[in-house]
Structure formats: structure tokens, C-alpha cells
Design a protein around this motif. Sequence first.
Motif, PDB file in Angstrom:
ATOM      1  N   VAL A 176      17.068  -8.756  34.120  1.00  0.00           N
ATOM      2  CA  VAL A 176      16.629  -7.515  33.208  1.00  0.00           C
ATOM      3  C   VAL A 176      15.462  -7.969  32.589  1.00  0.00           C
ATOM      4  N   ALA A 177      14.461  -6.917  32.623  1.00  0.00           N
ATOM      5  CA  ALA A 177      12.748  -7.260  32.134  1.00  0.00           C
ATOM      6  C   ALA A 177      12.554  -5.739  31.536  1.00  0.00           C
ATOM      7  N   PHE A 178      11.539  -6.030  30.583  1.00  0.00           N
ATOM      8  CA  PHE A 178      11.016  -4.961  29.954  1.00  0.00           C
ATOM      9  C   PHE A 178       9.937  -4.339  30.242  1.00  0.00           C
ATOM     10  N   SER A 179       9.628  -3.087  30.240  1.00  0.00           N
ATOM     11  CA  SER A 179       8.473  -2.379  30.240  1.00  0.00           C
ATOM     12  C   SER A 179       7.977  -2.244  29.015  1.00  0.00           C
ATOM     13  N   VAL A 180       6.834  -2.822  28.636  1.00  0.00           N
ATOM     14  CA  VAL A 180       6.235  -3.035  27.172  1.00  0.00           C
ATOM     15  C   VAL A 180       5.285  -2.162  26.768  1.00  0.00           C
ATOM     16  N   VAL A 181       5.353  -1.379  25.767  1.00  0.00           N
ATOM     17  CA  VAL A 181       4.295  -0.566  25.053  1.00  0.00           C
ATOM     18  C   VAL A 181       3.669  -1.254  23.998  1.00  0.00           C
ATOM     19  N   ALA A 182       2.526  -1.579  23.730  1.00  0.00           N
ATOM     20  CA  ALA A 182       2.106  -2.172  22.593  1.00  0.00           C
ATOM     21  C   ALA A 182       0.709  -1.316  22.139  1.00  0.00           C
ATOM     22  N   PRO A 183       0.976  -0.240  21.326  1.00  0.00           N
ATOM     23  CA  PRO A 183      -0.203   0.274  20.515  1.00  0.00           C
ATOM     24  C   PRO A 183      -0.957  -0.214  19.700  1.00  0.00           C
TER      25      PRO A 183
END
Length: 375
Positions: A176-183
Motif C-alpha cells: 500500500v502507498a499514498f497519493s499525497v496532496v500537500a497544499p
Amino acid sequence: MILAVLFVVSLIVLAYFLYPKSEKLEVPKTGYYGSGTPKLDDTTVRPFKIEAPESALEELHERLKNSRIGHQQLEDVPDFEYGFNLKTLLEFKDYWLNEYDWRKQEKLLNSFQHFTTQIEGLRIHFIHEHPPEGKYKKVIPLLIVHGWPGNVFEFYKIIPMLTDPNRYLKDGHSDVAFSVVAPSIPGYGWSEQPKKSDYHDFSYKTSIAKFMKETGYYHIQSTKPDTVGVSLNDSPIGLLAYILEKFSGWTNGEFVSMNDGGLERKFTKDELITIVMIYWLNQNIVSSQRYYKERWIMKLEYAKIAGRYLSVPTGYAAFKHDLGGKITAPLEFAKDLCNIQHYTYFKDGGHFAAFEMPEELAKDVFTFFKKVYSA
């Protein structure tokens, strides 16, 4: 804002995609914070590249070279008890002026995928990083959010660990891995500054807890942020001292009693100055501080849900040296606020956990995910 709390929010977002909503949570209607009358947002998502103009760097060099520092360190106060130690300040000034390379840091930042879009009338910047194509069986969206006095640069070490754990985490294997959004939240980094306040006067009042020595900034910024912000925006040395003093005491309260504030025990000069540079180049120290003013004059509809129990499975990471330590949110207290499914108390680490202890925090995020996913 406490980074651990922000990660609770992030993990709630993660859990949202794993669990059906058991009840409808009424949230406030959206607002409009752009200039003039409300208009429809341009929802186009555009690639973005960080490119500071050379003229801005030249001006900064002149300001640093001609900075006016006229005070002397008290002879019997060799540490950070009165604030930023003069000897350390001069060392950082010299490094910033003669050794620090913004273009190198800019290249590092641009190694991530940057985008902008428009939300409620404001241009919003964010980093969006995906796992390598086909490498992981399951990819989960994850939102990570910075606070003050940080920015998205805090996440440059943890993002690769979240998006490609089998490469960047030691002794770990995950499917499992994450699709990361960092605003960059509005008024920070490369996100546009709000043009309207969130001020609404009503019979609602809130009491302010007793201020300790580390919260003087809170009172200033929650009452007159635009006043102190003017001087900070005009002086790079003043801005550095104001922000990095927090990276001393908020990383570990014991660092205040050290001559150098313990700044380089957890971070490098390059990392710390880059945090300051992002505020300086975007001239958004004033808008970043306005959060505290509006925190105490929140809209009534926000206040109504502020204390509501969160039934979504939640993970909480608490760090020993964050402001308040264990008092910040012990497990017994956190359980009354959220559906705590995973709670970790770290015996090290402070306010800037993702910046300071990225591997430990990333592993804890994966541990939480495995718990809720297998439940």
C-alpha cells in the motif's frame, strides 16, 4: 497549530475513503475570499514551477548586508531565554548572506509535482505526488497540512516515504502507498492571500486559556497581526529571528536554555533558512498570522461543530516535546473527541514532527492504515 493535530485531520480524510459515513455531518457553507463580488471559480488545475526572480534575491542580499542590529546580548543571559541569541543570529545572518543557495533549494522543491487551482476565489498551490505506477496494490489519497510558522517545505522528507515506502522506509515492505496532496494553505507559500476576512460578530464568546511564556506570539497574532507583520515583512533578519525562535522552543523546550537554541540539533541551516525564504519571497508573513485573529472570531456555524464528536476512525500521533507535551491531548481526552483507533505517544519529537522525525511518523501512518483497513 499543532502538527500532530493536523495529522489527525489528515488521517480522518484517509479513513473517509475506507469507511461509509454513519451519519451526515453538517458543515458550514463555502465562502468567497477573492477580490470584489463572488465569481465562479476557474477549476482548472495547472502545473506550477517555483521560480524566484533574480531581482528579489539581489534585493534580499542588499537588505541582509545592510541590516541594522544595534542591541547587545545581556552578559548574564547566554541562551534563548530573552529570545533569539545575538551570537547565533549573527551566525545565521553570515551563513544566509555568504553560503546559503536558494537556487539549490528551489531545485529541491521543484523535484515535486506542483499545481495551482482556484478555490473560493483564491489561487491555491499544492504538491501532488503519486506512487510509482503499478508498484503498489492499493493507493490511498492522503491530505497533509502544515501550520504556522511552517509551510509545505516541512514535508519534503516525508512525502517520498508515504508515496514509495518500499524505497524510502528502512526495513519495511508494503503493498500500500499514498497519493499525497500537500497544499499551501491560503496566505502561505504560493497560495494567494485572502482578500476578505472571516470576521463575524455575534453573542458567542470564547475564553482564552492562560498564556505561558511560549504563547506571547499567540496573543499578538490573535489581536493585531497586521501591525507586527509589517516589521517582519520589511526585515529579513527580523523575520528569521521571529520564525526560527519557534523552531528552537517548539522542537524541544529545553533548547531554550542552550546558547544556540538547539536549532541545528534537529535541522540544518539550509532547511531552516528555506522555511524563512518561502515567507520572505512570497511576502506572506502578515496573511499567515491572520489565522490567529480569525481563530477567535470564527463564524458561528464553525463554532457549532467545533466540539462535535468525530465518529470516523481516527489515528493520533502525540509528540513529547510539542507545546504542552502529554497535556496537549492525552489518550483519555482524545477519546472524548474522536473515535480513536490508533494512538502513539512518541518520546521524542516536537511541533514540526514531519520535518524532524519523518520516518517515525510515516511508519506510524502506515500502522494506523493497516489497523483500519483490516478492521
